[in-house]
Design a protein around this motif. Structure first.
Motif, PDB file in Angstrom:
ATOM      1  N   PHE A  98       0.940  -1.109   0.071  1.00 41.13           N
ATOM      2  CA  PHE A  98       0.319  -0.364  -0.017  1.00 41.13           C
ATOM      3  C   PHE A  98       1.423   1.793   0.446  1.00 41.13           C
ATOM      4  N   ALA A  99       0.747   2.346  -0.551  1.00 37.87           N
ATOM      5  CA  ALA A  99       1.303   3.569  -0.712  1.00 37.87           C
ATOM      6  C   ALA A  99       0.125   5.071  -0.256  1.00 37.87           C
ATOM      7  N   PHE A 100       1.164   5.428  -0.588  1.00 40.07           N
ATOM      8  CA  PHE A 100       0.649   7.444  -0.275  1.00 40.07           C
ATOM      9  C   PHE A 100       0.777   7.794  -1.665  1.00 40.07           C
ATOM     10  N   SER A 101      -0.115   8.568  -2.414  1.00 39.09           N
ATOM     11  CA  SER A 101       0.254   8.289  -3.740  1.00 39.09           C
ATOM     12  C   SER A 101      -0.618  10.655  -3.808  1.00 39.09           C
ATOM     13  N   PHE A 102       0.470  10.952  -5.062  1.00 41.99           N
ATOM     14  CA  PHE A 102       0.532  12.524  -4.732  1.00 41.99           C
ATOM     15  C   PHE A 102       0.904  12.584  -5.767  1.00 41.99           C
ATOM     16  N   ALA A 103       0.017  13.966  -6.848  1.00 40.89           N
ATOM     17  CA  ALA A 103       0.485  14.375  -7.852  1.00 40.89           C
ATOM     18  C   ALA A 103      -0.487  15.499  -7.797  1.00 40.89           C
ATOM     19  N   VAL A 104       0.738  16.623  -8.371  1.00 40.65           N
ATOM     20  CA  VAL A 104       0.165  18.146  -8.381  1.00 40.65           C
ATOM     21  C   VAL A 104       0.063  18.495  -9.805  1.00 40.65           C
ATOM     22  N   PHE A 105      -1.076  19.039 -10.242  1.00 40.43           N
ATOM     23  CA  PHE A 105      -1.050  20.094 -11.288  1.00 40.43           C
ATOM     24  C   PHE A 105      -1.481  21.209 -11.319  1.00 40.43           C
ATOM     25  N   ARG A 106      -0.548  21.924 -12.608  1.00 43.30           N
ATOM     26  CA  ARG A 106      -0.704  23.364 -12.604  1.00 43.30           C
ATOM     27  C   ARG A 106      -2.370  23.785 -13.336  1.00 43.30           C
ATOM     28  N   ARG A 107      -3.057  24.303 -13.961  1.00 40.16           N
ATOM     29  CA  ARG A 107      -4.486  23.850 -14.935  1.00 40.16           C
ATOM     30  C   ARG A 107      -4.591  22.628 -14.292  1.00 40.16           C
ATOM     31  N   ASN A 108      -4.032  22.139 -16.177  1.00 36.96           N
ATOM     32  CA  ASN A 108      -4.457  20.646 -16.229  1.00 36.96           C
ATOM     33  C   ASN A 108      -3.027  19.688 -16.580  1.00 36.96           C
ATOM     34  N   GLU A 109      -1.694  20.842 -16.200  1.00 35.12           N
ATOM     35  CA  GLU A 109      -0.191  19.977 -16.769  1.00 35.12           C
ATOM     36  C   GLU A 109      -0.006  19.332 -15.203  1.00 35.12           C
ATOM     37  N   PRO A 110       0.388  18.459 -15.382  1.00 37.29           N
ATOM     38  CA  PRO A 110       1.052  17.510 -14.127  1.00 37.29           C
ATOM     39  C   PRO A 110       1.799  18.540 -14.133  1.00 37.29           C
ATOM     40  N   VAL A 111       2.542  18.613 -13.441  1.00 32.34           N
ATOM     41  CA  VAL A 111       4.398  19.167 -12.332  1.00 32.34           C
ATOM     42  C   VAL A 111       5.048  18.435 -11.330  1.00 32.34           C
ATOM     43  N   TYR A 112       4.325  17.628 -11.130  1.00 30.13           N
ATOM     44  CA  TYR A 112       5.120  16.503 -10.009  1.00 30.13           C
ATOM     45  C   TYR A 112       4.675  15.031  -9.514  1.00 30.13           C
ATOM     46  N   GLY A 113       4.946  14.323  -9.587  1.00 30.00           N
ATOM     47  CA  GLY A 113       3.932  13.152  -8.911  1.00 30.00           C
ATOM     48  C   GLY A 113       5.312  12.184  -7.653  1.00 30.00           C
ATOM     49  N   ALA A 114       4.167  11.767  -6.644  1.00 29.56           N
ATOM     50  CA  ALA A 114       5.242  11.004  -5.931  1.00 29.56           C
ATOM     51  C   ALA A 114       4.945   9.894  -5.008  1.00 29.56           C
ATOM     52  N   ILE A 115       4.968   9.233  -4.912  1.00 28.63           N
ATOM     53  CA  ILE A 115       4.536   7.808  -4.437  1.00 28.63           C
ATOM     54  C   ILE A 115       5.203   7.684  -3.235  1.00 28.63           C
ATOM     55  N   TYR A 116       4.801   7.012  -1.936  1.00 22.52           N
ATOM     56  CA  TYR A 116       5.532   6.778  -0.372  1.00 22.52           C
ATOM     57  C   TYR A 116       5.038   5.223  -0.722  1.00 22.52           C
ATOM     58  N   GLU A 117       5.907   4.229  -0.228  1.00 21.58           N
ATOM     59  CA  GLU A 117       6.120   3.236  -0.436  1.00 21.58           C
ATOM     60  C   GLU A 117       5.980   2.608   0.808  1.00 21.58           C
ATOM     61  N   PHE A 118       4.723   2.872   2.695  1.00 19.64           N
ATOM     62  CA  PHE A 118       5.380   2.501   3.628  1.00 19.64           C
ATOM     63  C   PHE A 118       6.030   1.875   4.223  1.00 19.64           C
ATOM     64  N   VAL A 119       5.470   0.488   3.788  1.00 21.09           N
ATOM     65  CA  VAL A 119       6.532  -0.731   4.253  1.00 21.09           C
ATOM     66  C   VAL A 119       7.957  -0.605   3.851  1.00 21.09           C
ATOM     67  N   ARG A 120       8.662  -0.761   3.287  1.00 25.43           N
ATOM     68  CA  ARG A 120       9.399  -0.480   1.833  1.00 25.43           C
ATOM     69  C   ARG A 120      10.135   0.824   2.430  1.00 25.43           C
ATOM     70  N   ARG A 121       9.518   1.702   2.942  1.00 22.55           N
ATOM     71  CA  ARG A 121       9.625   3.435   3.369  1.00 22.55           C
ATOM     72  C   ARG A 121      10.853   3.712   2.222  1.00 22.55           C
ATOM     73  N   THR A 122      10.171   3.137   0.474  1.00 26.75           N
ATOM     74  CA  THR A 122      10.523   3.539  -0.366  1.00 26.75           C
ATOM     75  C   THR A 122       9.599   4.770  -0.908  1.00 26.75           C
ATOM     76  N   PHE A 123      10.935   5.723  -1.766  1.00 27.17           N
ATOM     77  CA  PHE A 123       9.750   7.336  -2.265  1.00 27.17           C
ATOM     78  C   PHE A 123      10.509   7.410  -3.634  1.00 27.17           C
ATOM     79  N   TYR A 124       8.936   6.974  -4.957  1.00 28.71           N
ATOM     80  CA  TYR A 124       9.250   8.074  -5.846  1.00 28.71           C
ATOM     81  C   TYR A 124       8.608   9.067  -5.908  1.00 28.71           C
ATOM     82  N   GLU A 125       9.372   9.230  -7.243  1.00 30.81           N
ATOM     83  CA  GLU A 125       8.435  11.141  -7.316  1.00 30.81           C
ATOM     84  C   GLU A 125       9.385  10.906  -9.201  1.00 30.81           C
TER      85      GLU A 125
END
Length: 256
Positions: A98-125
Protein backbone atom coordinates in the motif's frame (compact mmCIF):
# COMPACT_ATOMS: atom_id res chain seq x y z
CA UNK A 1 8.33 31.53 -5.04
CA UNK A 2 8.23 27.96 -6.33
CA UNK A 3 6.58 25.54 -3.92
CA UNK A 4 8.94 22.69 -2.82
CA UNK A 5 6.53 19.90 -3.71
CA UNK A 6 9.06 17.13 -3.10
CA UNK A 7 9.62 18.25 0.49
CA UNK A 8 5.90 18.69 1.10
CA UNK A 9 5.04 15.27 -0.34
CA UNK A 10 7.63 13.43 1.75
CA UNK A 11 6.75 15.33 4.92
CA UNK A 12 3.04 14.53 4.53
CA UNK A 13 3.76 10.90 3.70
CA UNK A 14 5.79 10.51 6.87
CA UNK A 15 3.12 12.25 8.94
CA UNK A 16 0.54 9.82 7.55
CA UNK A 17 2.91 6.94 8.23
CA UNK A 18 3.30 7.96 11.86
CA UNK A 19 -0.48 8.11 12.37
CA UNK A 20 -1.57 4.99 10.50
CA UNK A 21 1.13 2.36 10.84
CA UNK A 22 0.10 1.45 14.42
CA UNK A 23 -3.24 0.43 12.84
CA UNK A 24 -1.69 -1.87 10.22
CA UNK A 25 -3.46 -5.21 10.09
CA UNK A 26 -5.88 -4.40 12.92
CA UNK A 27 -9.68 -4.80 12.85
CA UNK A 28 -10.02 -1.10 13.70
CA UNK A 29 -8.26 -0.10 10.47
CA UNK A 30 -10.88 -1.76 8.29
CA UNK A 31 -13.98 -0.58 10.10
CA UNK A 32 -16.51 1.05 7.77
CA UNK A 33 -17.31 4.59 8.85
CA UNK A 34 -19.15 5.87 5.79
CA UNK A 35 -18.95 6.32 2.02
CA UNK A 36 -16.64 8.43 -0.11
CA UNK A 37 -17.73 10.71 -2.95
CA UNK A 38 -17.76 7.79 -5.41
CA UNK A 39 -20.02 5.67 -3.22
CA UNK A 40 -17.25 3.31 -2.12
CA UNK A 41 -16.69 2.34 1.50
CA UNK A 42 -14.58 4.66 3.66
CA UNK A 43 -12.48 2.70 6.13
CA UNK A 44 -11.36 4.14 9.44
CA UNK A 45 -7.74 4.19 8.30
CA UNK A 46 -8.72 6.12 5.14
CA UNK A 47 -10.27 8.85 7.28
CA UNK A 48 -7.32 9.04 9.66
CA UNK A 49 -4.89 9.37 6.75
CA UNK A 50 -6.98 11.92 4.88
CA UNK A 51 -7.35 14.13 7.95
CA UNK A 52 -3.56 14.33 8.16
CA UNK A 53 -3.29 15.26 4.48
CA UNK A 54 -6.00 17.91 4.59
CA UNK A 55 -4.54 19.46 7.71
CA UNK A 56 -1.22 19.88 5.91
CA UNK A 57 -2.52 21.00 2.50
CA UNK A 58 -5.34 23.38 3.45
CA UNK A 59 -3.01 26.14 4.73
CA UNK A 60 -1.28 26.18 1.31
CA UNK A 61 -4.47 27.41 -0.36
CA UNK A 62 -4.24 24.89 -3.20
CA UNK A 63 -7.15 23.00 -4.70
CA UNK A 64 -7.36 19.45 -3.37
CA UNK A 65 -8.76 16.27 -4.86
CA UNK A 66 -8.80 13.43 -2.35
CA UNK A 67 -10.37 9.99 -2.57
CA UNK A 68 -12.73 10.32 0.38
CA UNK A 69 -13.79 13.97 0.47
CA UNK A 70 -13.63 14.75 -3.27
CA UNK A 71 -12.79 18.16 -4.75
CA UNK A 72 -11.98 21.21 -2.63
CA UNK A 73 -11.84 24.35 -4.78
CA UNK A 74 -9.69 27.06 -3.25
CA UNK A 75 -9.40 29.05 -6.49
CA UNK A 76 -5.74 28.15 -6.97
CA UNK A 77 -3.82 27.45 -10.18
CA UNK A 78 -2.48 24.37 -8.40
CA UNK A 79 -4.47 21.20 -7.76
CA UNK A 80 -3.08 18.41 -5.58
CA UNK A 81 -4.45 14.93 -6.35
CA UNK A 82 -3.95 12.67 -3.36
CA UNK A 83 -4.81 9.16 -2.27
CA UNK A 84 -3.65 9.01 1.35
CA UNK A 85 -3.59 5.20 1.29
CA UNK A 86 -3.85 3.41 -2.03
CA UNK A 87 -4.44 -0.22 -1.12
CA UNK A 88 -6.39 0.33 2.09
CA UNK A 89 -7.88 -3.19 1.88
CA UNK A 90 -4.33 -4.56 1.92
CA UNK A 91 -3.52 -2.29 4.85
CA UNK A 92 -6.47 -3.47 6.92
CA UNK A 93 -5.85 -7.12 6.02
CA UNK A 94 -2.20 -6.98 7.00
CA UNK A 95 -0.90 -7.30 3.42
CA UNK A 96 2.20 -5.07 3.16
CA UNK A 97 1.47 -3.50 -0.24
CA UNK A 98 0.00 0.00 0.00
CA UNK A 99 1.22 3.55 -0.55
CA UNK A 100 0.68 7.29 -0.33
CA UNK A 101 0.02 8.84 -3.75
CA UNK A 102 0.51 12.57 -4.42
CA UNK A 103 0.34 14.43 -7.74
CA UNK A 104 0.37 18.15 -8.47
CA UNK A 105 -1.17 19.84 -11.51
CA UNK A 106 -0.86 23.47 -12.54
CA UNK A 107 -4.15 24.14 -14.25
CA UNK A 108 -4.44 20.89 -16.23
CA UNK A 109 -0.75 20.08 -16.63
CA UNK A 110 1.15 17.75 -14.28
CA UNK A 111 4.13 19.31 -12.54
CA UNK A 112 5.09 16.72 -9.91
CA UNK A 113 4.24 13.20 -8.78
CA UNK A 114 5.30 11.17 -5.74
CA UNK A 115 4.46 7.79 -4.23
CA UNK A 116 5.65 6.64 -0.83
CA UNK A 117 5.55 2.90 -0.19
CA UNK A 118 5.10 2.66 3.57
CA UNK A 119 6.41 -0.79 4.46
CA UNK A 120 9.52 -0.56 2.28
CA UNK A 121 9.87 3.16 3.10
CA UNK A 122 10.63 3.82 -0.56
CA UNK A 123 9.99 7.23 -2.14
CA UNK A 124 9.31 7.48 -5.87
CA UNK A 125 8.96 10.79 -7.67
CA UNK A 126 8.86 12.33 -11.12
CA UNK A 127 8.95 15.72 -12.83
CA UNK A 128 7.68 16.14 -16.41
CA UNK A 129 10.62 15.98 -18.78
CA UNK A 130 13.12 15.31 -15.99
CA UNK A 131 12.73 11.58 -15.37
CA UNK A 132 11.60 9.28 -12.57
CA UNK A 133 13.45 8.48 -9.38
CA UNK A 134 13.44 6.00 -6.51
CA UNK A 135 15.01 7.40 -3.36
CA UNK A 136 16.83 9.93 -5.52
CA UNK A 137 18.20 7.41 -8.04
CA UNK A 138 16.98 7.40 -11.66
CA UNK A 139 14.75 4.49 -12.66
CA UNK A 140 13.68 3.15 -16.07
CA UNK A 141 11.33 0.50 -17.34
CA UNK A 142 13.10 -2.72 -18.18
CA UNK A 143 13.88 -3.97 -21.66
CA UNK A 144 11.11 -6.38 -22.67
CA UNK A 145 11.77 -10.07 -23.31
CA UNK A 146 9.31 -11.77 -25.61
CA UNK A 147 7.45 -14.61 -23.90
CA UNK A 148 8.59 -13.51 -20.44
CA UNK A 149 6.17 -10.63 -19.83
CA UNK A 150 4.86 -10.08 -16.30
CA UNK A 151 1.63 -8.11 -16.01
CA UNK A 152 -0.50 -6.77 -13.23
CA UNK A 153 -3.97 -7.35 -14.66
CA UNK A 154 -7.32 -6.22 -13.23
CA UNK A 155 -10.36 -7.48 -15.12
CA UNK A 156 -13.96 -8.52 -14.68
CA UNK A 157 -13.90 -11.36 -17.19
CA UNK A 158 -12.57 -9.22 -20.06
CA UNK A 159 -9.56 -9.95 -22.22
CA UNK A 160 -8.87 -13.30 -20.56
CA UNK A 161 -7.04 -14.59 -23.64
CA UNK A 162 -4.21 -12.26 -22.69
CA UNK A 163 -3.36 -14.49 -19.73
CA UNK A 164 -2.23 -17.24 -22.11
CA UNK A 165 0.00 -14.88 -24.06
CA UNK A 166 2.19 -13.62 -21.21
CA UNK A 167 4.42 -15.44 -18.75
CA UNK A 168 3.07 -14.14 -15.45
CA UNK A 169 0.03 -12.32 -14.10
CA UNK A 170 0.07 -10.52 -10.77
CA UNK A 171 -2.66 -8.63 -8.90
CA UNK A 172 -1.17 -6.80 -5.93
CA UNK A 173 -4.14 -4.68 -4.88
CA UNK A 174 -2.53 -1.24 -5.03
CA UNK A 175 -2.23 0.19 -8.53
CA UNK A 176 -0.10 3.13 -7.40
CA UNK A 177 2.52 0.66 -6.16
CA UNK A 178 2.22 -1.47 -9.29
CA UNK A 179 2.85 1.52 -11.54
CA UNK A 180 6.07 2.23 -9.63
CA UNK A 181 7.07 -1.41 -10.09
CA UNK A 182 6.59 -0.96 -13.83
CA UNK A 183 8.68 2.21 -13.65
CA UNK A 184 11.58 0.49 -11.89
CA UNK A 185 11.52 -2.62 -14.08
CA UNK A 186 9.85 -5.17 -11.79
CA UNK A 187 6.77 -5.50 -14.06
CA UNK A 188 6.28 -5.15 -17.80
CA UNK A 189 2.74 -3.83 -17.68
CA UNK A 190 -0.15 -2.72 -15.49
CA UNK A 191 -3.71 -2.66 -16.77
CA UNK A 192 -7.08 -2.15 -15.19
CA UNK A 193 -9.98 -2.60 -17.61
CA UNK A 194 -12.85 -2.69 -15.08
CA UNK A 195 -13.78 0.98 -15.64
CA UNK A 196 -12.92 1.35 -11.96
CA UNK A 197 -9.79 3.41 -11.31
CA UNK A 198 -9.96 7.14 -10.63
CA UNK A 199 -7.47 9.95 -10.96
CA UNK A 200 -6.70 9.74 -7.25
CA UNK A 201 -5.55 6.14 -7.76
CA UNK A 202 -3.27 6.68 -10.73
CA UNK A 203 -2.26 10.34 -11.25
CA UNK A 204 1.13 10.08 -9.56
CA UNK A 205 1.81 6.55 -10.78
CA UNK A 206 1.06 7.45 -14.39
CA UNK A 207 3.49 10.37 -14.30
CA UNK A 208 6.22 8.26 -12.67
CA UNK A 209 5.72 5.41 -15.14
CA UNK A 210 5.74 7.74 -18.16
CA UNK A 211 8.87 9.52 -16.99
CA UNK A 212 10.52 6.11 -16.61
CA UNK A 213 9.76 5.33 -20.26
CA UNK A 214 6.38 3.60 -20.07
CA UNK A 215 3.58 3.98 -22.60
CA UNK A 216 0.28 4.85 -20.91
CA UNK A 217 -3.05 4.77 -22.77
CA UNK A 218 -6.75 4.21 -22.34
CA UNK A 219 -8.35 0.98 -23.61
CA UNK A 220 -8.47 2.32 -27.18
CA UNK A 221 -4.72 2.96 -27.30
CA UNK A 222 -5.08 6.74 -27.07
CA UNK A 223 -3.00 8.72 -24.59
CA UNK A 224 -4.71 8.60 -21.22
CA UNK A 225 -6.42 11.82 -20.19
CA UNK A 226 -6.92 12.38 -16.47
CA UNK A 227 -9.86 14.33 -15.10
CA UNK A 228 -9.06 16.43 -12.03
CA UNK A 229 -11.81 14.96 -9.90
CA UNK A 230 -12.35 12.05 -7.52
CA UNK A 231 -15.36 10.45 -9.19
CA UNK A 232 -14.66 9.85 -12.90
CA UNK A 233 -13.74 6.22 -13.48
CA UNK A 234 -11.56 5.03 -16.33
CA UNK A 235 -9.50 2.20 -17.78
CA UNK A 236 -5.73 2.32 -17.95
CA UNK A 237 -3.04 0.41 -19.82
CA UNK A 238 0.60 1.07 -18.91
CA UNK A 239 3.39 -0.98 -20.54
CA UNK A 240 7.11 -0.87 -21.20
CA UNK A 241 6.83 -1.75 -24.90
CA UNK A 242 4.70 -1.03 -27.99
CA UNK A 243 4.59 -4.75 -28.83
CA UNK A 244 2.91 -5.49 -25.49
CA UNK A 245 0.47 -2.61 -25.94
CA UNK A 246 -0.50 -3.91 -29.39
CA UNK A 247 -1.02 -7.40 -27.93
CA UNK A 248 -3.36 -6.05 -25.26
CA UNK A 249 -5.30 -3.88 -27.73
CA UNK A 250 -5.65 -6.86 -30.08
CA UNK A 251 -7.12 -8.97 -27.30
CA UNK A 252 -9.53 -6.18 -26.35
CA UNK A 253 -10.58 -5.77 -29.98
CA UNK A 254 -11.23 -9.49 -30.39
CA UNK A 255 -13.12 -10.07 -27.17
CA UNK A 256 -16.73 -11.28 -27.56
Amino acid sequence: MEIPWNEIALEIAREVEKEVMPLFGTPRAGETIGENVSGDVTKYVDKVAEDVVLGRLQPLGVNIVSEEIGFIDNGSDYTVIVDPIDGSYNFAAGIPIFAFSFAVFRRNEPVYGAIYEFVRRTFYEALPGEGAYMDGRPIRVRKPERGKEALSFYTRGRCLGLIKRVKRVRVLGAIAVELTYLAKGALDGVLDIRNYVRTTDIAAGVLIAKEAGAIVTDETGRELELRLDATTKTNVIAVNDRYLLDMILEELKNEP
